[in-house]
Motif scaffolding. Structure first.
Motif, PDB file in Angstrom:
ATOM      1  N   ARG A   1       0.846  -1.196   0.000  1.00  0.00           N
ATOM      2  CA  ARG A   1       0.000   0.000   0.000  1.00  0.00           C
ATOM      3  C   ARG A   1       0.876   1.240   0.000  1.00  0.00           C
ATOM      4  NH1 ARG A   1      -4.310  -0.510   4.800  1.00  0.00           N
ATOM      5  NH2 ARG A   1      -2.357  -0.286   5.986  1.00  0.00           N
ATOM      6  N   PHE A   2       0.481   2.174  -0.805  1.00  0.00           N
ATOM      7  CA  PHE A   2       1.247   3.411  -0.928  1.00  0.00           C
ATOM      8  C   PHE A   2       1.246   4.207   0.372  1.00  0.00           C
ATOM      9  CE2 PHE A   2       1.455   7.960  -2.059  1.00  0.00           C
ATOM     10  CZ  PHE A   2       2.704   7.989  -2.649  1.00  0.00           C
ATOM     11  N   ARG A   3       0.145   4.192   1.097  1.00  0.00           N
ATOM     12  CA  ARG A   3       0.026   5.003   2.312  1.00  0.00           C
ATOM     13  C   ARG A   3       0.837   4.451   3.474  1.00  0.00           C
ATOM     14  NH1 ARG A   3      -5.130   2.758   1.545  1.00  0.00           N
ATOM     15  NH2 ARG A   3      -5.668   1.047   2.981  1.00  0.00           N
TER      16      ARG A   3
ATOM     17  N   SER B   1       7.935   7.746   2.344  1.00  0.00           N
ATOM     18  CA  SER B   1       8.359   8.529   1.182  1.00  0.00           C
ATOM     19  C   SER B   1       8.038   7.762  -0.087  1.00  0.00           C
ATOM     20  CB  SER B   1       9.862   8.835   1.247  1.00  0.00           C
ATOM     21  OG  SER B   1      10.621   7.637   1.187  1.00  0.00           O
ATOM     22  N   VAL B   2       8.025   8.484  -1.189  1.00  0.00           N
ATOM     23  CA  VAL B   2       7.753   7.871  -2.488  1.00  0.00           C
ATOM     24  C   VAL B   2       8.908   6.962  -2.903  1.00  0.00           C
ATOM     25  CG1 VAL B   2       7.247   8.362  -4.915  1.00  0.00           C
ATOM     26  CG2 VAL B   2       6.358   9.863  -3.139  1.00  0.00           C
ATOM     27  N   SER B   3      10.126   7.317  -2.543  1.00  0.00           N
ATOM     28  CA  SER B   3      11.283   6.497  -2.914  1.00  0.00           C
ATOM     29  C   SER B   3      11.228   5.129  -2.258  1.00  0.00           C
ATOM     30  CB  SER B   3      12.574   7.228  -2.521  1.00  0.00           C
ATOM     31  OG  SER B   3      12.695   8.458  -3.186  1.00  0.00           O
TER      32      SER B   3
ATOM     33  N   ASP C   1      -1.277  -2.809 -13.831  1.00  0.00           N
ATOM     34  CA  ASP C   1      -1.385  -3.346 -12.476  1.00  0.00           C
ATOM     35  C   ASP C   1      -0.629  -2.489 -11.465  1.00  0.00           C
ATOM     36  OD1 ASP C   1      -2.874  -5.438 -13.510  1.00  0.00           O
ATOM     37  OD2 ASP C   1      -1.125  -6.749 -13.769  1.00  0.00           O
ATOM     38  N   MET C   2       0.533  -2.021 -11.850  1.00  0.00           N
ATOM     39  CA  MET C   2       1.321  -1.188 -10.948  1.00  0.00           C
ATOM     40  C   MET C   2       0.670   0.175 -10.732  1.00  0.00           C
ATOM     41  SD  MET C   2       5.023  -2.211 -12.591  1.00  0.00           S
ATOM     42  CE  MET C   2       6.035  -1.280 -11.449  1.00  0.00           C
ATOM     43  N   LEU C   3       0.089   0.748 -11.782  1.00  0.00           N
ATOM     44  CA  LEU C   3      -0.613   2.025 -11.632  1.00  0.00           C
ATOM     45  C   LEU C   3      -1.833   1.894 -10.729  1.00  0.00           C
ATOM     46  CD1 LEU C   3      -0.452   3.356 -15.318  1.00  0.00           C
ATOM     47  CD2 LEU C   3       0.666   4.379 -13.320  1.00  0.00           C
ATOM     48  N   GLU C   4      -2.605   0.850 -10.954  1.00  0.00           N
ATOM     49  CA  GLU C   4      -3.804   0.652 -10.148  1.00  0.00           C
ATOM     50  C   GLU C   4      -3.458   0.366  -8.692  1.00  0.00           C
ATOM     51  OE1 GLU C   4      -7.702   0.572  -9.117  1.00  0.00           O
ATOM     52  OE2 GLU C   4      -6.807   1.211 -11.021  1.00  0.00           O
ATOM     53  N   LYS C   5      -2.419  -0.406  -8.464  1.00  0.00           N
ATOM     54  CA  LYS C   5      -2.000  -0.694  -7.096  1.00  0.00           C
ATOM     55  C   LYS C   5      -1.609   0.595  -6.367  1.00  0.00           C
ATOM     56  CE  LYS C   5      -1.357  -3.913  -5.036  1.00  0.00           C
ATOM     57  NZ  LYS C   5      -2.139  -4.554  -3.954  1.00  0.00           N
TER      58      LYS C   5
ATOM     59  N   TYR D   1       4.002   3.371 -15.203  1.00  0.00           N
ATOM     60  CA  TYR D   1       4.175   3.549 -13.757  1.00  0.00           C
ATOM     61  C   TYR D   1       5.272   4.564 -13.458  1.00  0.00           C
ATOM     62  CZ  TYR D   1       5.830   2.447  -9.065  1.00  0.00           C
ATOM     63  OH  TYR D   1       6.252   2.529  -7.770  1.00  0.00           O
ATOM     64  N   SER D   2       6.305   4.604 -14.267  1.00  0.00           N
ATOM     65  CA  SER D   2       7.407   5.543 -14.035  1.00  0.00           C
ATOM     66  C   SER D   2       6.940   6.990 -14.144  1.00  0.00           C
ATOM     67  CB  SER D   2       8.538   5.276 -15.037  1.00  0.00           C
ATOM     68  OG  SER D   2       8.070   5.419 -16.360  1.00  0.00           O
ATOM     69  N   GLU D   3       5.981   7.289 -15.018  1.00  0.00           N
ATOM     70  CA  GLU D   3       5.464   8.649 -15.142  1.00  0.00           C
ATOM     71  C   GLU D   3       4.732   9.077 -13.866  1.00  0.00           C
ATOM     72  OE1 GLU D   3       2.996   8.562 -18.557  1.00  0.00           O
ATOM     73  OE2 GLU D   3       4.655   8.364 -19.994  1.00  0.00           O
ATOM     74  N   LEU D   4       3.957   8.171 -13.294  1.00  0.00           N
ATOM     75  CA  LEU D   4       3.255   8.485 -12.052  1.00  0.00           C
ATOM     76  C   LEU D   4       4.229   8.700 -10.906  1.00  0.00           C
ATOM     77  CD1 LEU D   4       0.707   8.745 -10.312  1.00  0.00           C
ATOM     78  CD2 LEU D   4       0.684   6.241 -10.123  1.00  0.00           C
ATOM     79  N   VAL D   5       5.274   7.878 -10.836  1.00  0.00           N
ATOM     80  CA  VAL D   5       6.258   8.019  -9.759  1.00  0.00           C
ATOM     81  C   VAL D   5       7.008   9.338  -9.886  1.00  0.00           C
ATOM     82  CG1 VAL D   5       8.385   7.056  -8.831  1.00  0.00           C
ATOM     83  CG2 VAL D   5       6.493   5.555  -9.379  1.00  0.00           C
ATOM     84  N   SER D   6       7.350   9.742 -11.095  1.00  0.00           N
ATOM     85  CA  SER D   6       8.035  11.022 -11.289  1.00  0.00           C
ATOM     86  C   SER D   6       7.172  12.185 -10.816  1.00  0.00           C
ATOM     87  CB  SER D   6       8.401  11.193 -12.763  1.00  0.00           C
ATOM     88  OG  SER D   6       9.270  10.172 -13.200  1.00  0.00           O
TER      89      SER D   6
END
Length: 304
Positions: free
Chosen positions: A115-117, A121-123, A147-151, A175-180
């Motif tokens: 889970r992202f929360r 940190s994002v890293s 799958d990575m974006l939705e997760k 997914y890399s665009e969202l992380v950036s």
């Protein structure tokens, strides 16, 4: 003595390794297989571990040396009679291929509870995401970009619902665009928080350093002048001379006439000097200029 020599040879051989050697426990077997395939292909020996290959004896020998050099010493002794790279490759696969079945359930469990929360940190979240997905892909499990974006988007904190909807409407394909984008937002938030903590809302800014230094310099200079005029010895001497000059000119003393004989003689001399007429014609015997005190007065009353 032989054990020490073999240990030295093994330690010297570790320096020449292109990647980590296969451990006896087989914990790193999945990553070892990937590294071995890449390096064999880079050296033109990739066909030596493929069924029904047409590799030459020299190529098989080079591949065998390479594989034996990248396995643990005890493991090498167990397969000392194997002299073909394909046979050694299959034997190691049969022995350690079950690691896929052990690693895959663990990777699936971590993926389910990722889970992202839960990360500070994002890293940290990005590192955990790549580690879990790499383990699943090594075990043959396919994890797509969707799958990575939705997760990531579905595990935002409940207080960031509007932010999560904005990212969904952005239409990220990778997914890399969202992380950036998340990393940039995180850095901006940290900068905004630092600026807020440096000076609370509604408080006045600190004075500029130039203005503050000028004020300090002015205060110190006034203090120095005051000290020289009142506190220092030189200031008291000059002040007393001024007072004596004022009394000699008839302005009158503040505390009445002085009863000290020494001061009285000085005042008397001052008074006599003030009544001596100027001689504009006679030059001064010391400097030669006219308009000074007469010669006798200049000798008798020296003006400092």
């Amino acid at each position: 003595m032989s054990q020490i020599s073999s240990l030295k040879f093994w330690m010297a051989n570790l320096v020449k390794l292109e990647f980590a050697a296969l451990d006896l426990s087989g914990d790193n077997y999945l990553s070892w297989v990937l590294d071995a395939k890449i390096h064999l292909r880079a050296n033109g020996l990739g066909q030596t571990i493929v069924d029904e290959n047409d590799a030459s004896p020299e190529e098989n020998a080079k591949a065998m040396i390479f594989l034996r050099r990248h396995i643990y010493e005890a493991l090498k002794n167990e397969y000392v009679v194997v002299d073909e790279p394909l046979a050694l490759w299959k034997a190691l696969g049969e022995r350690y291929d079950h690691r896929r079945m052990v690693t895959l359930p663990k990777a699936r469990y971590e993926w389910t509870h990722l889970r992202f929360r839960d990360f500070k940190s994002v890293s940290e979240y990005n590192s955990a995401m790549h580690r879990i997905t790499s383990s699943m892909r090594l075990c043959g499990e396919n994890i797509s970009e969707e799958d990575m974006l939705e997760k990531t988007l579905s595990t935002f904190h409940a207080s960031n619902v509007l932010l999560q909807q904005q990212y969904r409407h952005s239409g990220f394909k990778k997914y890399s665009e969202l992380v950036s984008c998340l990393l940039l937002a995180e850095q901006n938030n940290e900068l905004l928080l630092k600026n807020h903590q440096s000076r609370p809302t509604g408080s006045s800014p600190l004075p500029e350093i130039n203005a503050a230094s000028q004020e300090v310099n002015a205060t110190s200079s006034r203090g120095s002048i005051h000290k020289r005029g009142r506190g220092g010895k030189r200031g008291r001497w000059q002040g007393s001379r001024k007072d004596r000059g004022a009394r000699s000119e008839g302005l009158g003393p503040r505390m009445g006439p002085s009863t000290n004989g020494k001061n009285a003689s000085r005042n008397k001399g001052k008074a006599q000097m003030s009544h001596v007429p100027r001689n504009v014609e006679s030059p001064c015997h010391r400097c030669g200029a006219k308009g000074h005190w007469p010669q006798m007065a200049h000798q008798k009353y020296r003006v400092s």
